[in-house]
Design a protein around this motif. Structure first.
Motif, PDB file in Angstrom:
ATOM      1  N   MET A 220      41.969  26.202 -11.821  1.00 55.81           N
ATOM      2  CA  MET A 220      41.296  26.165 -10.534  1.00 55.81           C
ATOM      3  C   MET A 220      39.931  26.859 -10.667  1.00 55.81           C
ATOM      4  SD  MET A 220      42.507  27.917  -6.985  1.00 55.81           S
ATOM      5  CE  MET A 220      43.035  26.596  -5.954  1.00 55.81           C
ATOM      6  N   PRO A 221      38.861  26.188 -10.336  1.00 54.35           N
ATOM      7  CA  PRO A 221      37.516  26.764 -10.469  1.00 54.35           C
ATOM      8  C   PRO A 221      37.329  27.968  -9.540  1.00 54.35           C
ATOM      9  CG  PRO A 221      37.391  24.391 -10.124  1.00 54.35           C
ATOM     10  CD  PRO A 221      38.808  24.794  -9.902  1.00 54.35           C
ATOM     11  N   LEU A 222      36.572  28.916 -10.026  1.00 55.37           N
ATOM     12  CA  LEU A 222      36.215  30.098  -9.243  1.00 55.37           C
ATOM     13  C   LEU A 222      35.149  29.701  -8.226  1.00 55.37           C
ATOM     14  CD1 LEU A 222      36.630  33.197  -9.048  1.00 55.37           C
ATOM     15  CD2 LEU A 222      34.732  33.431 -10.640  1.00 55.37           C
ATOM     16  N   GLU A 223      35.327  30.078  -6.967  1.00 46.20           N
ATOM     17  CA  GLU A 223      34.389  29.679  -5.927  1.00 46.20           C
ATOM     18  C   GLU A 223      33.432  30.781  -5.507  1.00 46.20           C
ATOM     19  OE1 GLU A 223      36.274  27.721  -2.666  1.00 46.20           O
ATOM     20  OE2 GLU A 223      37.508  26.496  -3.983  1.00 46.20           O
ATOM     21  N   VAL A 224      33.854  32.039  -5.637  1.00 44.66           N
ATOM     22  CA  VAL A 224      33.002  33.157  -5.258  1.00 44.66           C
ATOM     23  C   VAL A 224      33.311  34.351  -6.162  1.00 44.66           C
ATOM     24  CG1 VAL A 224      34.565  34.095  -3.484  1.00 44.66           C
ATOM     25  CG2 VAL A 224      32.120  34.482  -3.301  1.00 44.66           C
TER      26      VAL A 224
ATOM     27  N   SER B 202      33.947  37.943  -6.254  1.00 43.84           N
ATOM     28  CA  SER B 202      34.349  38.990  -5.309  1.00 43.84           C
ATOM     29  C   SER B 202      33.859  40.362  -5.759  1.00 43.84           C
ATOM     30  CB  SER B 202      35.878  39.016  -5.186  1.00 43.84           C
ATOM     31  OG  SER B 202      36.448  39.478  -6.407  1.00 43.84           O
TER      32      SER B 202
ATOM     33  N   SER C 261      27.667  33.416  -6.377  1.00 44.00           N
ATOM     34  CA  SER C 261      28.113  32.049  -6.647  1.00 44.00           C
ATOM     35  C   SER C 261      28.216  31.824  -8.149  1.00 44.00           C
ATOM     36  CB  SER C 261      27.129  31.039  -6.061  1.00 44.00           C
ATOM     37  OG  SER C 261      27.071  31.172  -4.672  1.00 44.00           O
TER      38      SER C 261
ATOM     39  N   GLU D 199      28.668  29.585 -11.604  1.00 45.28           N
ATOM     40  CA  GLU D 199      28.130  28.285 -12.014  1.00 45.28           C
ATOM     41  C   GLU D 199      28.855  27.822 -13.271  1.00 45.28           C
ATOM     42  OE1 GLU D 199      23.901  28.473 -12.531  1.00 45.28           O
ATOM     43  OE2 GLU D 199      23.564  29.278 -10.525  1.00 45.28           O
ATOM     44  N   SER D 200      28.693  26.567 -13.564  1.00 46.26           N
ATOM     45  CA  SER D 200      29.249  26.032 -14.794  1.00 46.26           C
ATOM     46  C   SER D 200      28.143  25.350 -15.579  1.00 46.26           C
ATOM     47  CB  SER D 200      30.363  25.031 -14.481  1.00 46.26           C
ATOM     48  OG  SER D 200      30.975  24.612 -15.675  1.00 46.26           O
TER      49      SER D 200
ATOM     50  N   ALA E  85      32.138  29.368 -13.600  1.00 44.20           N
ATOM     51  CA  ALA E  85      33.017  28.877 -12.532  1.00 44.20           C
ATOM     52  C   ALA E  85      34.295  28.235 -13.060  1.00 44.20           C
ATOM     53  CB  ALA E  85      32.270  27.874 -11.659  1.00 44.20           C
ATOM     54  N   ASP E  86      34.242  27.656 -14.253  1.00 44.88           N
ATOM     55  CA  ASP E  86      35.378  26.879 -14.752  1.00 44.88           C
ATOM     56  C   ASP E  86      36.251  27.622 -15.751  1.00 44.88           C
ATOM     57  OD1 ASP E  86      34.707  24.647 -13.205  1.00 44.88           O
ATOM     58  OD2 ASP E  86      33.250  23.999 -14.691  1.00 44.88           O
TER      59      ASP E  86
END
Length: 75
Positions: A1-5, A7, A33, A35-36, A54-55
């Motif tokens: 599951m890709p990371l969205e934010v 934290s 944010s 990125e990939s 992100a990935d």
């Protein structure tokens, strides 16, 4: 599951790495944010920007962060 934010908890883990390397937190930027692909780069103002991938699983990415920072500082 890709990371969205990215934290606060993840930022704290990144800062643990930069602190261990003796980097001043004022000179480190971590965008919220991901990125990939993620990347570590020097900005024109001399600061170090750390963009989380992100990935890739965060723990795997974090395990490579010190090496990425050292490689970026050497250029």
């Amino acid at each position: 599951m890709p990371l969205e934010v990215v934290s606060f908890q993840l930022i704290s883990r990144i800062l643990d790495v930069t602190d261990r390397l003796g980097l001043n937190r004022e000179w480190v930027e971590i965008p919220l944010s991901p990125e990939s692909p993620g990347q570590v780069r020097k900005l024109p103002n001399g600061k170090l920007e750390i963009i989380v991938d992100a990935d890739q699983p965060f723990e795997d990415w974090l395990g490579t962060l010190e090496q990425q920072i050292r490689r970026t500082q050497a250029t």
